[in-house]
Design a protein around this motif. Structure first.
Motif, PDB file in Angstrom:
ATOM      1  N   LEU A 231       0.827  -1.209   0.000  1.00  0.00           N
ATOM      2  CA  LEU A 231       0.000   0.000   0.000  1.00  0.00           C
ATOM      3  C   LEU A 231       0.863   1.261   0.000  1.00  0.00           C
ATOM      4  CD1 LEU A 231      -2.779  -0.957   2.579  1.00  0.00           C
ATOM      5  CD2 LEU A 231      -3.004  -0.845   0.094  1.00  0.00           C
ATOM      6  N   LEU A 232       2.019   1.185   0.645  1.00  0.00           N
ATOM      7  CA  LEU A 232       2.867   2.367   0.742  1.00  0.00           C
ATOM      8  C   LEU A 232       3.780   2.521  -0.458  1.00  0.00           C
ATOM      9  CD1 LEU A 232       3.793   4.748   2.511  1.00  0.00           C
ATOM     10  CD2 LEU A 232       5.532   3.228   3.470  1.00  0.00           C
ATOM     11  N   HIS A 245       3.083   6.208  -1.603  1.00  0.00           N
ATOM     12  CA  HIS A 245       4.351   6.928  -1.696  1.00  0.00           C
ATOM     13  C   HIS A 245       4.817   6.994  -3.137  1.00  0.00           C
ATOM     14  CE1 HIS A 245       8.719   7.650  -1.228  1.00  0.00           C
ATOM     15  NE2 HIS A 245       8.381   8.275  -0.110  1.00  0.00           N
ATOM     16  N   THR A 246       4.569   5.952  -3.899  1.00  0.00           N
ATOM     17  CA  THR A 246       4.973   5.916  -5.302  1.00  0.00           C
ATOM     18  C   THR A 246       4.281   7.013  -6.103  1.00  0.00           C
ATOM     19  OG1 THR A 246       5.212   3.518  -5.102  1.00  0.00           O
ATOM     20  CG2 THR A 246       5.170   4.420  -7.324  1.00  0.00           C
ATOM     21  N   GLN A 247       3.010   7.276  -5.813  1.00  0.00           N
ATOM     22  CA  GLN A 247       2.233   8.254  -6.579  1.00  0.00           C
ATOM     23  C   GLN A 247       2.240   9.654  -5.968  1.00  0.00           C
ATOM     24  OE1 GLN A 247      -1.593   6.728  -8.256  1.00  0.00           O
ATOM     25  NE2 GLN A 247      -1.252   4.981  -6.899  1.00  0.00           N
ATOM     26  N   ALA A 248       2.730   9.790  -4.732  1.00  0.00           N
ATOM     27  CA  ALA A 248       2.646  11.066  -4.022  1.00  0.00           C
ATOM     28  C   ALA A 248       3.443  12.170  -4.717  1.00  0.00           C
ATOM     29  CB  ALA A 248       3.135  10.896  -2.588  1.00  0.00           C
ATOM     30  N   LEU A 334       5.864  10.685   4.692  1.00  0.00           N
ATOM     31  CA  LEU A 334       4.683  10.833   3.837  1.00  0.00           C
ATOM     32  C   LEU A 334       3.570  11.436   4.673  1.00  0.00           C
ATOM     33  CD1 LEU A 334       3.152  10.209   1.118  1.00  0.00           C
ATOM     34  CD2 LEU A 334       2.381   8.102   2.223  1.00  0.00           C
ATOM     35  N   THR A 335       2.984  12.523   4.190  1.00  0.00           N
ATOM     36  CA  THR A 335       1.775  13.076   4.799  1.00  0.00           C
ATOM     37  C   THR A 335       0.688  13.080   3.735  1.00  0.00           C
ATOM     38  OG1 THR A 335       2.336  15.356   4.187  1.00  0.00           O
ATOM     39  CG2 THR A 335       3.104  14.564   6.336  1.00  0.00           C
ATOM     40  N   PRO A 382      -3.241  12.461  -6.506  1.00  0.00           N
ATOM     41  CA  PRO A 382      -1.860  12.348  -6.046  1.00  0.00           C
ATOM     42  C   PRO A 382      -1.393  13.578  -5.270  1.00  0.00           C
ATOM     43  CG  PRO A 382      -2.047  11.559  -8.299  1.00  0.00           C
ATOM     44  CD  PRO A 382      -3.363  12.187  -7.946  1.00  0.00           C
ATOM     45  N   GLU A 383      -1.944  14.770  -5.602  1.00  0.00           N
ATOM     46  CA  GLU A 383      -1.555  15.984  -4.894  1.00  0.00           C
ATOM     47  C   GLU A 383      -1.993  15.985  -3.431  1.00  0.00           C
ATOM     48  OE1 GLU A 383      -2.016  16.955  -9.246  1.00  0.00           O
ATOM     49  OE2 GLU A 383      -3.140  15.846  -7.732  1.00  0.00           O
ATOM     50  N   ALA A 384      -2.890  15.054  -3.077  1.00  0.00           N
ATOM     51  CA  ALA A 384      -3.346  14.961  -1.691  1.00  0.00           C
ATOM     52  C   ALA A 384      -2.324  14.265  -0.808  1.00  0.00           C
ATOM     53  CB  ALA A 384      -4.687  14.217  -1.622  1.00  0.00           C
TER      54      ALA A 384
END
Length: 398
Positions: A231-232, A245-248, A334-335, A382-384
């Motif tokens: 998931l991360l 994290h991959t898409q953040a 990651l936030t 992803p911007e979230a």
């Protein structure tokens, strides 16, 4: 309460039936006495039986009424939720499974409450104050909303941009009213299977406590650890989930001036970055080393800034929960808006299958215990989510 009301109704009906039968036998007894000057053995035995039944029914009725009265006054305690290990070890399927014969069984991992008798609803003696439960480590799953999936692939429409041009206009404007802009794209996410198994002797099935330990301490916990990593940081390639994290979005200070910037400052600014993307951050993910460093930060007189060594406070910063996981690399963070910006999907919740039909299990008196689930993840914006690192930053200022 509906079930208790029905039980009382049934008891009253049975009690009325017994009373009618007693009345009929009493009349018969009077006839027997007149005719033979004594009760017949058959009538006497029947009356004794009915009197016993009447006493039992009256006792059951009284107990049920006491329970209802207790519930109406706010009393009662719910049955304790069972772990998946207890569900499997005490299930009929497990008890009836014979490891000496070919076969297998599956028990779903849904955590249920036991259907106890009314006695478990009686309120015990109340101890003043609140006794806190031991802390359990938060998992990334705990930050997300999860829903059921019906396919191996989930298609969804993702918002990629929002331009807000809303403005005041006159009563009869000469120019067109302002137009805002929303951009979308169609995307899809895969549902993947996460699984692992262990072999154990058939004696494990005979020892409920040992079976619970195998399932809770090994299989279920191990499954959660792998799920969290997917998931991360799932790569989205091949059989992998496309992780948060991959898409953040990468961390970028939107213009806040900070004196003597620290790791805590960077976390707060990353939350601001989420806010500027029209979302509100509701969680933080850190490596346990970084979280421990933050917890152990002290003032000049050695007072802890955040930690309460003797307390049981839930891990958190800036009123947001912190998930400390080894799935996150040390020095990274990651936030994000986990509840609104993404969605987890369960096509098949974690379940346990036990079988001796695996390789040479049958001749070696062994069983295979399999734990698996089907899970997916969609990231709507992803911007979230904002990812970054603490390179070169102290936890607190000088």
């Amino acid at each position: 309460m509906n079930q208790l009301d029905q039980d009382i109704k049934d008891i009253n009906a049975s009690l009325a039936k017994v009373n009618d039968q007693l009345k009929a036998h009493a009349e018969q007894a009077q006839k027997d006495i007149k005719a033979h000057a004594q009760l017949s053995e058959e009538t006497k035995a029947k009356v004794d039986q009915l009197l016993t039944s009447q006493g039992q029914l009256q006792a059951e009725l009284q107990a049920a009424q006491q329970v209802i009265a207790k519930l109406e006054q706010g009393g009662g305690t719910p049955a304790k939720a069972r772990t998946i290990g207890e569900v499997v070890a005490t299930s009929d399927a497990c008890r009836n499974f014979n490891p000496g014969m070919q076969g297998s069984f599956t028990v779903k991992a849904a955590i249920t409450r036991e259907d106890n008798s009314a006695g478990s609803l009686i309120e015990p003696q109340r101890v003043p104050g609140i006794v806190a439960t031991p802390n359990q480590r938060l998992f990334l799953r705990d930050l997300l909303n999860f829903g059921p999936a019906t396919s191996d692939t989930i298609d969804y429409v993702r918002e990629t941009g929002f331009t807000n041009n809303a403005n005041v206009v006159g009563e009869n404007p000469t120019d067109p009213k302002p137009e805002s802009d929303l951009k979308f794209e169609l995307d899809s996410a895969k549902v993947v299977t996460i699984a692992h198994w262990i072999r154990a002797s058939k004696q494990v099935l005979r020892d409920a406590s040992q079976l619970q330990a195998y399932i809770n301490g090994r299989l279920m916990y191990g499954l959660k650890l792998k799920e969290e990593l997917q998931l991360l940081k799932g790569s989205g390639v091949g059989l992998n989930i496309n992780g948060l994290h991959t898409q953040a979005t990468a961390y970028a200070n939107p213009g806040v001036t900070v004196q003597n910037e620290t790791a805590l400052d960077r976390l707060r600014i990353s939350m601001l970055q989420v806010t500027l993307a029209e979302y509100e951050a509701d969680g933080i993910v850190l490596n346990p080393i970084d979280w421990t460093t933050i917890e152990l930060s002290k003032t000049a007189d050695n007072a802890y800034l955040f930690a309460t060594p003797r307390g049981l406070a839930v891990p958190g910063l800036w009123a947001r929960p912190v998930v400390a996981t080894k799935a996150m690399d040390a020095g990274d963070f990651l936030t994000g808006a986990f509840k609104m910006g993404a969605q987890g999907w369960d096509r098949e919740q974690a379940n346990i299958t036990v079988s001796n039909q695996d390789r040479d299990n049958f001749v070696k008196n062994m069983v295979t215990i399999l734990c698996e689930e089907d899970v997916g993840l969609t990231v709507f914006r992803p911007e979230a989510f904002v990812k970054g690192d603490f390179a070169g930053l102290p936890v607190v200022g000088p």
